[in-house]
Scaffold this motif. Structure first.
Motif, PDB file in Angstrom:
ATOM      1  N   VAL A 242       0.851  -1.204   0.000  1.00 29.15           N
ATOM      2  CA  VAL A 242       0.000   0.000   0.000  1.00 29.15           C
ATOM      3  C   VAL A 242       0.884   1.251   0.000  1.00 29.15           C
ATOM      4  O   VAL A 242       0.611   2.233  -0.694  1.00 29.15           O
ATOM      5  CB  VAL A 242      -0.948   0.006   1.231  1.00 29.15           C
ATOM      6  N   GLU A 243       1.971   1.195   0.778  1.00 32.49           N
ATOM      7  CA  GLU A 243       2.884   2.351   0.876  1.00 32.49           C
ATOM      8  C   GLU A 243       3.479   2.699  -0.489  1.00 32.49           C
ATOM      9  O   GLU A 243       3.466   3.867  -0.911  1.00 32.49           O
ATOM     10  CB  GLU A 243       4.027   2.005   1.845  1.00 32.49           C
ATOM     11  N   ILE A 244       4.006   1.681  -1.171  1.00 33.01           N
ATOM     12  CA  ILE A 244       4.690   1.955  -2.441  1.00 33.01           C
ATOM     13  C   ILE A 244       3.680   2.378  -3.512  1.00 33.01           C
ATOM     14  O   ILE A 244       3.949   3.283  -4.314  1.00 33.01           O
ATOM     15  CB  ILE A 244       5.531   0.729  -2.891  1.00 33.01           C
ATOM     16  N   GLN A 245       2.462   1.773  -3.490  1.00 33.79           N
ATOM     17  CA  GLN A 245       1.439   2.207  -4.452  1.00 33.79           C
ATOM     18  C   GLN A 245       1.050   3.662  -4.198  1.00 33.79           C
ATOM     19  O   GLN A 245       0.847   4.439  -5.130  1.00 33.79           O
ATOM     20  CB  GLN A 245       0.203   1.286  -4.355  1.00 33.79           C
ATOM     21  N   SER A 246       0.966   4.024  -2.923  1.00 37.23           N
ATOM     22  CA  SER A 246       0.610   5.403  -2.573  1.00 37.23           C
ATOM     23  C   SER A 246       1.697   6.378  -3.058  1.00 37.23           C
ATOM     24  O   SER A 246       1.397   7.458  -3.576  1.00 37.23           O
ATOM     25  CB  SER A 246       0.435   5.507  -1.047  1.00 37.23           C
ATOM     26  N   TRP A 247       2.965   5.985  -2.894  1.00 40.11           N
ATOM     27  CA  TRP A 247       4.077   6.814  -3.378  1.00 40.11           C
ATOM     28  C   TRP A 247       3.985   6.989  -4.897  1.00 40.11           C
ATOM     29  O   TRP A 247       4.077   8.111  -5.418  1.00 40.11           O
ATOM     30  CB  TRP A 247       5.416   6.164  -3.000  1.00 40.11           C
TER      31      TRP A 247
END
Ligand code: ISE
Length: 337
Positions: A283-288
């Protein structure tokens, strides 16, 4: 703006290799364009099966590669500062694994360089904020449904530590996540830190005192405590219990199937942080990536990196002198307000 992030992943160790697989297989809108590692063979192994990716031994060469338009930094922390400055000079999106840099002064220099750029380019890899349970507790705190948050009790337990894991690393590598979580939950800065060293386990390596008890206060007087226990043997557990005026909320207990059968009860304990936080990393990397494609950042800022670096410095000092140490912060630049 670009339609696809062409990411240079700097560092192909445990975290870097994990992010390379994530970007290659699960993240939309981003591809691995380059992998950099001082060990070129390791970089080459990491790009195997990734069409169009190149393996390099030099971060600057990757950042200046015409096919690269974003950087993910997953090297050991002491190398971050130099790479951050090179990536900021190119004005491209940056995801920097924690720590931003290993010191408050060097982190402050990075903050000032981003302020001079005039917009946010750096997202710091505090992935807990993207974990569903952390987000749920954050929501309960912010919407006030249980009244005011009064206290936080954090348990951070790892099965064992890798060779060379020093006393300071308990603060800088492990408790740093709790500093960020406490700042995220309360929306406040941490004002003071004290560390108590009590009875130690015989399972800690020589020179390391484990467990330790970290006591913190925030601006409004929320008290928090962290049990950091990094040779707990039984498995990986990172949990928080929050006390409110109108109730208690616990997150991070064991998850997965819990069975009662044939006179026995129980389930499995998570073995490590990849298993516990794998979904949060996605989720973190997709959000970035989603934010970077719009010219924004999608998570913790360079200011968060600086504020936690200041907490780490105070924490290590407190570990050494046993006193309550004040956390010193420069005034927050408008860019982060
Ligand atoms: C490690 O670097 C991590 O980031 C893990 O989340 C943490 O639990 C562990 O203590 C650190 O060493």
């Amino acid at each position: 703006m670009t339609e696809t992030l062409r990411v240079a992943v700097i560092g192909a160790g445990r975290m870097g290799a994990d992010h390379i697989q994530r970007l290659n297989k699960r993240i939309h809108g981003a591809e691995v364009a380059a992998v950099v590692d001082v060990d070129l063979a390791r970089a080459q192994a990491a790009i195997e099966g990734i069409p169009g990716a190149v393996a390099l031994a030099d971060a600057e060469e990757a950042i200046n590669n015409g096919d690269v338009n974003a950087v993910l930094i997953a090297t050991p922390g002491f190398l971050h500062e130099d790479i951050l400055f090179k990536a900021l000079a190119k004005d491209i999106p940056i995801l920097c694994e924690k720590p931003l840099t290993p010191g408050a002064d060097s982190s402050w220099k990075v903050v000032q360089a981003e302020v001079a750029l005039g917009h946010k380019r750096i997202q710091v890899g505090f992935m807990r904020r993207f974990d569903a349970e952390y987000a749920a507790l954050g929501g309960i705190i912010r919407n006030g449904e249980l009244g005011e948050l009064l206290m936080l009790h954090h348990q951070h337990r790892n099965p064992s530590t890798p060779a060379g894991f020093t006393n300071e690393m308990l603060i800088n590598d492990s408790v740093v996540h709790e500093f960020d979580a406490i700042r995220y939950f309360t929306g406040e800065e941490i004002t003071s830190i004290q560390v108590r060293l009590g009875k130690a386990t015989r399972n800690a390596p020589a020179g390391q005192h484990d467990p330790q008890h970290v006591l913190l206060e925030t601006e409004s007087g929320v008290l928090a405590d962290v049990e950091i226990f990094v040779n707990a043997k039984f498995g990986y557990e990172v949990a928080t219990q929050a006390s409110f005026e109108e109730g208690i909320v616990s997150i991070g207990g064991d998850n997965g199937p819990y069975t009662r059968s044939a006179g026995h009860w129980g389930g499995n304990v998570t073995p490590g942080f990849e298993e516990r936080f794998g979904a949060a990393y996605d989720v973190e990397i997709q959000s970035w990536v989603d934010a970077a494609l719009k010219g924004e950042i999608g998570g913790p800022t360079a200011w968060d990196g600086y504020a936690t670096a200041a907490c780490c410095e105070a924490g290590v000092e407190a570990q050494k002198n046993g006193e309550k140490v004040a956390v010193k912060l420069a005034p927050k630049p408008d860019l982060y307000k």
